[in-house]
Design a protein around this motif. Structure first.
Motif, PDB file in Angstrom:
ATOM      1  N   THR A 124     -10.055  -4.386  10.563  1.00 52.30           N
ATOM      2  CA  THR A 124      -9.044  -3.414  10.963  1.00 52.30           C
ATOM      3  C   THR A 124      -8.286  -2.887   9.763  1.00 52.30           C
ATOM      4  N   LEU A 125      -7.999  -3.753   8.794  1.00 51.30           N
ATOM      5  CA  LEU A 125      -7.312  -3.307   7.584  1.00 51.30           C
ATOM      6  C   LEU A 125      -8.170  -2.305   6.816  1.00 51.30           C
ATOM      7  N   ARG A 126      -9.449  -2.576   6.712  1.00 52.04           N
ATOM      8  CA  ARG A 126     -10.347  -1.641   6.024  1.00 52.04           C
ATOM      9  C   ARG A 126     -10.411  -0.315   6.791  1.00 52.04           C
ATOM     10  N   ALA A 127     -10.471  -0.401   8.112  1.00 55.77           N
ATOM     11  CA  ALA A 127     -10.551   0.809   8.925  1.00 55.77           C
ATOM     12  C   ALA A 127      -9.264   1.624   8.830  1.00 55.77           C
ATOM     13  N   TYR A 128      -8.145   0.957   8.599  1.00 56.46           N
ATOM     14  CA  TYR A 128      -6.864   1.654   8.449  1.00 56.46           C
ATOM     15  C   TYR A 128      -6.934   2.658   7.303  1.00 56.46           C
ATOM     16  N   PHE A 129      -7.472   2.217   6.168  1.00 56.47           N
ATOM     17  CA  PHE A 129      -7.564   3.127   5.022  1.00 56.47           C
ATOM     18  C   PHE A 129      -8.595   4.225   5.272  1.00 56.47           C
TER      19      PHE A 129
ATOM     20  N   GLY B  19      10.022   3.813   9.985  1.00 57.23           N
ATOM     21  CA  GLY B  19      10.563   2.501  10.335  1.00 57.23           C
ATOM     22  C   GLY B  19       9.762   1.829  11.425  1.00 57.23           C
ATOM     23  N   GLU B  20       9.338   2.612  12.413  1.00 55.09           N
ATOM     24  CA  GLU B  20       8.525   2.055  13.488  1.00 55.09           C
ATOM     25  C   GLU B  20       7.178   1.574  12.967  1.00 55.09           C
ATOM     26  N   ILE B  21       6.561   2.356  12.077  1.00 52.91           N
ATOM     27  CA  ILE B  21       5.286   1.952  11.483  1.00 52.91           C
ATOM     28  C   ILE B  21       5.460   0.666  10.694  1.00 52.91           C
ATOM     29  N   ALA B  22       6.524   0.591   9.899  1.00 49.09           N
ATOM     30  CA  ALA B  22       6.768  -0.592   9.078  1.00 49.09           C
ATOM     31  C   ALA B  22       6.905  -1.837   9.940  1.00 49.09           C
ATOM     32  N   ARG B  23       7.667  -1.734  11.020  1.00 47.12           N
ATOM     33  CA  ARG B  23       7.853  -2.900  11.899  1.00 47.12           C
ATOM     34  C   ARG B  23       6.537  -3.316  12.549  1.00 47.12           C
TER      35      ARG B  23
ATOM     36  N   MET C  80       3.977  -6.599   1.582  1.00 51.43           N
ATOM     37  CA  MET C  80       2.582  -6.164   1.684  1.00 51.43           C
ATOM     38  C   MET C  80       2.475  -4.864   2.476  1.00 51.43           C
ATOM     39  N   GLY C  81       3.233  -4.766   3.550  1.00 50.34           N
ATOM     40  CA  GLY C  81       3.230  -3.537   4.334  1.00 50.34           C
ATOM     41  C   GLY C  81       3.721  -2.357   3.521  1.00 50.34           C
ATOM     42  N   LEU C  82       4.748  -2.583   2.717  1.00 49.21           N
ATOM     43  CA  LEU C  82       5.268  -1.533   1.847  1.00 49.21           C
ATOM     44  C   LEU C  82       4.203  -1.071   0.855  1.00 49.21           C
ATOM     45  N   ALA C  83       3.473  -2.024   0.278  1.00 48.33           N
ATOM     46  CA  ALA C  83       2.422  -1.697  -0.684  1.00 48.33           C
ATOM     47  C   ALA C  83       1.290  -0.905  -0.021  1.00 48.33           C
ATOM     48  N   ILE C  84       0.932  -1.294   1.197  1.00 43.61           N
ATOM     49  CA  ILE C  84      -0.135  -0.595   1.926  1.00 43.61           C
ATOM     50  C   ILE C  84       0.262   0.858   2.175  1.00 43.61           C
ATOM     51  N   ARG C  85       1.488   1.070   2.657  1.00 43.14           N
ATOM     52  CA  ARG C  85       1.943   2.428   2.951  1.00 43.14           C
ATOM     53  C   ARG C  85       2.095   3.250   1.675  1.00 43.14           C
ATOM     54  N   ALA C  86       2.570   2.617   0.618  1.00 41.68           N
ATOM     55  CA  ALA C  86       2.736   3.329  -0.651  1.00 41.68           C
ATOM     56  C   ALA C  86       1.393   3.776  -1.213  1.00 41.68           C
ATOM     57  N   ALA C  87       0.380   2.919  -1.087  1.00 35.95           N
ATOM     58  CA  ALA C  87      -0.962   3.270  -1.560  1.00 35.95           C
ATOM     59  C   ALA C  87      -1.514   4.443  -0.765  1.00 35.95           C
ATOM     60  N   ARG C  88      -1.318   4.407   0.533  1.00 34.82           N
ATOM     61  CA  ARG C  88      -1.783   5.503   1.399  1.00 34.82           C
ATOM     62  C   ARG C  88      -1.088   6.800   1.015  1.00 34.82           C
ATOM     63  N   ASP C  89       0.241   6.760   0.855  1.00 32.00           N
ATOM     64  CA  ASP C  89       1.002   7.961   0.533  1.00 32.00           C
ATOM     65  C   ASP C  89       0.627   8.514  -0.842  1.00 32.00           C
ATOM     66  N   ALA C  90       0.384   7.625  -1.802  1.00 33.31           N
ATOM     67  CA  ALA C  90      -0.007   8.066  -3.142  1.00 33.31           C
ATOM     68  C   ALA C  90      -1.363   8.758  -3.114  1.00 33.31           C
TER      69      ALA C  90
ATOM     70  N   ALA D 106     -13.136   9.548   0.982  1.00 34.33           N
ATOM     71  CA  ALA D 106     -13.902   8.386   1.449  1.00 34.33           C
ATOM     72  C   ALA D 106     -14.013   7.325   0.364  1.00 34.33           C
ATOM     73  N   ALA D 107     -14.269   7.750  -0.873  1.00 33.17           N
ATOM     74  CA  ALA D 107     -14.378   6.805  -1.983  1.00 33.17           C
ATOM     75  C   ALA D 107     -13.042   6.113  -2.235  1.00 33.17           C
ATOM     76  N   CYS D 108     -11.965   6.884  -2.158  1.00 33.46           N
ATOM     77  CA  CYS D 108     -10.634   6.306  -2.346  1.00 33.46           C
ATOM     78  C   CYS D 108     -10.348   5.281  -1.250  1.00 33.46           C
ATOM     79  N   ALA D 109     -10.715   5.603  -0.016  1.00 30.56           N
ATOM     80  CA  ALA D 109     -10.500   4.675   1.089  1.00 30.56           C
ATOM     81  C   ALA D 109     -11.233   3.361   0.853  1.00 30.56           C
ATOM     82  N   ARG D 110     -12.460   3.437   0.344  1.00 31.04           N
ATOM     83  CA  ARG D 110     -13.228   2.208   0.070  1.00 31.04           C
ATOM     84  C   ARG D 110     -12.566   1.380  -1.028  1.00 31.04           C
ATOM     85  N   GLU D 111     -12.085   2.050  -2.082  1.00 28.84           N
ATOM     86  CA  GLU D 111     -11.441   1.322  -3.182  1.00 28.84           C
ATOM     87  C   GLU D 111     -10.165   0.640  -2.701  1.00 28.84           C
ATOM     88  N   LEU D 112      -9.363   1.352  -1.924  1.00 25.25           N
ATOM     89  CA  LEU D 112      -8.123   0.764  -1.421  1.00 25.25           C
ATOM     90  C   LEU D 112      -8.413  -0.368  -0.439  1.00 25.25           C
TER      91      LEU D 112
END
Length: 209
Positions: free
Chosen positions: A96-101, A140-144, A167-177, A191-197
């Protein structure tokens, strides 16, 4: 995908009025994506929507702030439905974490105008803006939700010990970046970026056997 307002039935709007609001919101997304929020005007939106005058926009929206809040809410709705649909059939915390990215980066290909528009709204947000308040509540809702999910993964033995909030903050920051990078790089490979993340956060969260 066209905008859909969940409040139309409750507000008593007619089908024609709801369709016109949808038309205006869709046009506003295109204009903000192309010109940026500071350069967005009712005149440009009316032209993009094929309206005869800006008065038709003013009839449905009290001002630019109200319209942009509707735009932000619509983009959030589209993004959320897209990602949730992609994650619905995943099983296992790691998968699920991989699918999120994969899902979040796929948004850049499926709804590029939505993502550029949202990035411009966020970049130009002011604390008192209605759309800013709406976005802050959504983030805020996503973070919770993410923190709770990460804790569940830890209790299930899928994730190692770490601070779920960090960890949640890092995940969201990576996505936003990644979204910000895509806006500036025409050769960006989502797609390549998603695989790396996915690889990066799989190693960061996985419980070692």
């Amino acid at each position: 995908m066209q905008a859909k307002s969940g409040s139309d039935k409750q507000s008593g709007r007619t089908f024609t009025e709801a369709a016109r609001r949808t038309q205006i919101v869709d046009a506003a997304i295109e204009v903000v994506a192309e010109h940026g929020l500071p350069n967005t005007s009712f005149a440009k939106i009316a032209q993009a929507a094929g309206l005869s005058s800006t008065g038709m926009i003013s009839y449905h929206f009290r001002g630019k702030d109200e319209l942009i809040r509707e735009v932000a809410d619509e983009i959030v709705r589209v993004n959320t439905e897209f990602v949730v649909a992609k994650l619905r059939h995943e099983s296992g915390y790691g998968a699920t974490l991989r699918a999120y990215f994969a899902a979040n980066l796929a948004l850049l290909d499926e709804y590029p105008k939505h993502q550029r528009a949202l990035a411009s709204i966020v970049a130009n947000a002011r604390p008192a803006d209605p759309q800013t308040v709406s976005l802050i509540e959504h983030v805020g809702e996503i973070a919770r939700t993410q923190e709770q999910w990460l804790r569940e993964g830890q209790r299930a033995g899928a994730f190692r010990a770490f601070d779920p909030a960090v960890m949640g903050l890092a995940i969201r920051a990576a996505r936003d970046a990644a979204v910000a990078r895509a806006a500036d790089d025409p050769d960006f490979d989502a797609a390549a970026c998603a695989r790396e993340l996915a690889d990066l956060f799989d190693r960061a969260t996985r419980k070692q056997s």
